[in-house]
Design a protein around this motif. Structure first.
Motif, mmCIF file in Angstrom:
data_model
loop_
_atom_site.group_PDB
_atom_site.id
_atom_site.type_symbol
_atom_site.label_atom_id
_atom_site.label_comp_id
_atom_site.label_asym_id
_atom_site.label_seq_id
_atom_site.Cartn_x
_atom_site.Cartn_y
_atom_site.Cartn_z
ATOM 1 N N LEU A 3 10.322 10.261 -2.535
ATOM 2 C CA LEU A 3 9.456 9.083 -2.443
ATOM 3 C C LEU A 3 8.098 9.515 -1.911
ATOM 4 N N ASN A 4 7.049 8.960 -2.498
ATOM 5 C CA ASN A 4 5.686 9.328 -2.136
ATOM 6 C C ASN A 4 4.847 8.095 -1.858
ATOM 7 N N GLN A 5 3.798 8.276 -1.061
ATOM 8 C CA GLN A 5 2.853 7.189 -0.845
ATOM 9 C C GLN A 5 2.257 6.712 -2.167
ATOM 10 N N LEU A 6 2.143 7.613 -3.134
ATOM 11 C CA LEU A 6 1.622 7.226 -4.440
ATOM 12 C C LEU A 6 2.483 6.142 -5.075
ATOM 13 N N ASP A 7 3.812 6.252 -4.943
ATOM 14 C CA ASP A 7 4.702 5.226 -5.494
ATOM 15 C C ASP A 7 4.406 3.870 -4.874
ATOM 16 N N GLU A 8 4.229 3.857 -3.566
ATOM 17 C CA GLU A 8 3.957 2.601 -2.872
ATOM 18 C C GLU A 8 2.581 2.053 -3.246
ATOM 19 N N LYS A 9 1.595 2.943 -3.407
ATOM 20 C CA LYS A 9 0.259 2.478 -3.791
ATOM 21 C C LYS A 9 0.256 1.897 -5.208
ATOM 22 N N ILE A 10 1.031 2.500 -6.100
ATOM 23 C CA ILE A 10 1.148 1.938 -7.444
ATOM 24 C C ILE A 10 1.824 0.565 -7.371
ATOM 25 N N ARG A 11 2.889 0.456 -6.560
ATOM 26 C CA ARG A 11 3.578 -0.832 -6.407
ATOM 27 C C ARG A 11 2.636 -1.906 -5.891
ATOM 28 N N GLN A 12 1.752 -1.530 -4.994
ATOM 29 C CA GLN A 12 0.802 -2.485 -4.418
ATOM 30 C C GLN A 12 -0.362 -2.792 -5.361
ATOM 31 N N GLY A 13 -0.471 -2.056 -6.464
ATOM 32 C CA GLY A 13 -1.538 -2.298 -7.425
ATOM 33 C C GLY A 13 -2.851 -1.632 -7.097
ATOM 34 N N GLU A 14 -2.842 -0.657 -6.163
ATOM 35 C CA GLU A 14 -4.097 -0.053 -5.721
ATOM 36 C C GLU A 14 -4.781 0.776 -6.806
ATOM 37 N N PHE A 15 -4.004 1.296 -7.751
ATOM 38 C CA PHE A 15 -4.588 2.155 -8.777
ATOM 39 C C PHE A 15 -4.633 1.487 -10.157
ATOM 40 N N LYS A 16 -4.408 0.174 -10.218
ATOM 41 C CA LYS A 16 -4.273 -0.447 -11.530
ATOM 42 C C LYS A 16 -5.561 -0.434 -12.353
ATOM 43 N N GLN A 17 -6.719 -0.258 -11.683
ATOM 44 C CA GLN A 17 -7.974 -0.182 -12.430
ATOM 45 C C GLN A 17 -8.177 1.176 -13.094
ATOM 46 N N ILE A 18 -7.674 2.218 -12.440
ATOM 47 C CA ILE A 18 -7.887 3.563 -12.996
ATOM 48 C C ILE A 18 -6.626 4.134 -13.638
ATOM 49 N N ALA A 33 9.648 0.443 0.374
ATOM 50 C CA ALA A 33 8.886 -0.564 1.114
ATOM 51 C C ALA A 33 8.664 -0.165 2.564
ATOM 52 N N GLU A 34 9.487 0.766 3.070
ATOM 53 C CA GLU A 34 9.376 1.204 4.460
ATOM 54 C C GLU A 34 8.460 2.414 4.648
ATOM 55 N N LEU A 35 7.962 2.974 3.571
ATOM 56 C CA LEU A 35 7.170 4.207 3.668
ATOM 57 C C LEU A 35 5.972 4.052 4.592
ATOM 58 N N ASP A 36 5.307 2.921 4.518
ATOM 59 C CA ASP A 36 4.095 2.717 5.317
ATOM 60 C C ASP A 36 4.365 2.693 6.816
ATOM 61 N N LYS A 37 5.614 2.486 7.194
ATOM 62 C CA LYS A 37 5.950 2.444 8.618
ATOM 63 C C LYS A 37 5.908 3.833 9.249
ATOM 64 N N GLY A 38 5.984 4.877 8.422
ATOM 65 C CA GLY A 38 5.942 6.240 8.943
ATOM 66 C C GLY A 38 7.184 6.569 9.740
ATOM 67 N N GLY A 39 7.043 7.553 10.635
ATOM 68 C CA GLY A 39 8.151 7.927 11.496
ATOM 69 C C GLY A 39 9.089 8.964 10.920
ATOM 70 N N VAL A 40 8.876 9.368 9.663
ATOM 71 C CA VAL A 40 9.725 10.374 9.025
ATOM 72 C C VAL A 40 8.926 11.652 8.840
ATOM 73 N N ARG A 41 9.455 12.753 9.335
ATOM 74 C CA ARG A 41 8.805 14.042 9.104
ATOM 75 C C ARG A 41 9.045 14.485 7.662
ATOM 76 N N GLY A 42 7.997 14.954 7.020
ATOM 77 C CA GLY A 42 8.154 15.412 5.650
ATOM 78 C C GLY A 42 8.447 14.263 4.709
ATOM 79 N N LYS A 43 9.462 14.438 3.865
ATOM 80 C CA LYS A 43 9.725 13.501 2.782
ATOM 81 C C LYS A 43 11.026 12.730 2.947
ATOM 82 N N THR A 44 11.023 11.537 2.351
ATOM 83 C CA THR A 44 12.246 10.772 2.149
ATOM 84 C C THR A 44 12.680 10.987 0.713
#
Length: 330
Positions: free
Chosen positions: A37-52, A315-326
């Motif tokens: 799981l990556n922050q990119l997945d969450e940003k796409i879910r939130q629609g942050e990159f939908k313009q580009i 949905a929990e990625l933004d909360k942080g607290g995990v070293r490295g990757k989930t």
């Protein structure tokens, strides 16, 4: 076939039944065993990159995979059924939150033999990001000084190790509880971002890898020596990125405007800013795999969860607290 799809921006992923992937003559069908799981997945879910990145919904998310080859297209020569592989699919063909996915042969590599499927599934996007920032764009070498923000995160934990392998002196920003952890990865200078100001402490750096953006990115320009470079992976996108996408004139103008402020501030300081949106690259993954099997880089997996928990942990990625990757595991 089961998969997790995004039906509407800013909503949770839904489990859906989808057709089996279409395997082209240059494609490899992979049974997914693990997906990072990556922050990119969450940003796409939130629609942050939908313009580009104008994805069509519903969209199966997921940008990392490790798995086993099921079948290959007629023109595939480098892989065969049964091979253990890992990849970050091309940005136009993401969808690793599924049981199977067809991946272009050029984007795939044999999994490092010395690590597990879960560890391999954590690597492609963050390792390629670190490689393309430090090796390809930064041309980091012995004697250089590199600042890597968020050193305990997915990108940061790999980038520290790669920068040390390349011979650089590495500074990083983390919370106090992660100080010893990043020192073990190879960090030479560790700054507690909660109590210390990195922009006041660090000077004369050749490269900054910034994953936070905003004010953090602006302040990072101050630690660079003349001619130094800041590479941002959270934005804002720059004209070079628009060029890579093959954007039209209107989009190029919009992207240039978005990043005009940070590029202007960089010029005033005699440094440069570049936006990096990593791309799929099987050849680079093979080089990374060799470093892993040689013991130069180790994956950092903070949490492994079952595949059916994908929407919850994303949905929990933004909360942080995990070293490295989930990682979600099948």
């Amino acid at each position: 076939m089961k998969a997790f799809a995004l039906n509407k921006y800013k909503e949770a992923l839904q489990e859906v039944d989808v057709p089996e992937p279409v395997v082209g003559e240059h494609d490899v069908l992979v049974q997914v065993k693990a997906a990072g799981l990556n922050q990119l997945d969450e940003k796409i879910r939130q629609g942050e990159f939908k313009q580009i990145l104008p994805y069509r919904l519903p969209l199966i998310l997921g940008n990392d995979l490790a798995g086993v080859v099921v079948s290959v297209g007629a023109q595939v020569r480098s892989f065969k059924p049964g091979d253990e592989v890992f990849a970050r699919p091309n940005q136009d063909r993401i969808g690793t939150f599924a049981e199977r996915i067809a991946v272009a042969e050029a984007d795939l590599a044999i999994k490092p033999a010395s690590i597990s499927m879960d560890e391999a599934g954590s690597l492609p996007l963050v390792a390629l990001t670190a490689w393309q920032a430090l090796v390809e764009r930064g041309k980091v070498g012995p004697g250089q000084k590199v600042l890597i923000h968020a050193g305990a995160g997915g990108v940061g934990s790999i980038a520290i190790q790669l920068a040390k392998y390349l011979g650089a002196t590495v500074a990083t920003t983390v919370s106090a509880k992660n100080a010893d952890f990043v020192r073990e990865l190879g960090a030479d200078v560790v700054i507690d971002y909660r109590t210390e100001d990195f922009a006041e402490i660090l000077h004369g750096y050749d490269l900054v890898l910034d994953s936070l953006g905003g004010e953090n990115l602006e302040r990072s320009l101050k630690v660079l020596k003349p001619g130094g470079k800041a590479i941002g992976i959270s934005g804002p996108p720059d004209p070079g990125f628009a060029q890579e996408l093959g954007a039209n004139a209107v989009m190029k103008g919009a992207v240039a405007l978005i990043s005009a402020g940070i590029r202007r501030k960089a010029r005033r300081l005699g440094v440069t800013y570049e936006f990096l949106f990593m791309r799929a690259n099987g050849s680079q993954l093979r080089e990374i795999a060799a470093l892993i099997d040689a013991g130069e880089i180790r994956p950092v997996v903070g949490r492994v969860v079952p595949f059916d928990q994908t929407p919850v942990v994303l949905a929990e990625l933004d909360k942080g607290g995990v070293r490295g990757k989930t990682v979600v595991s099948h």
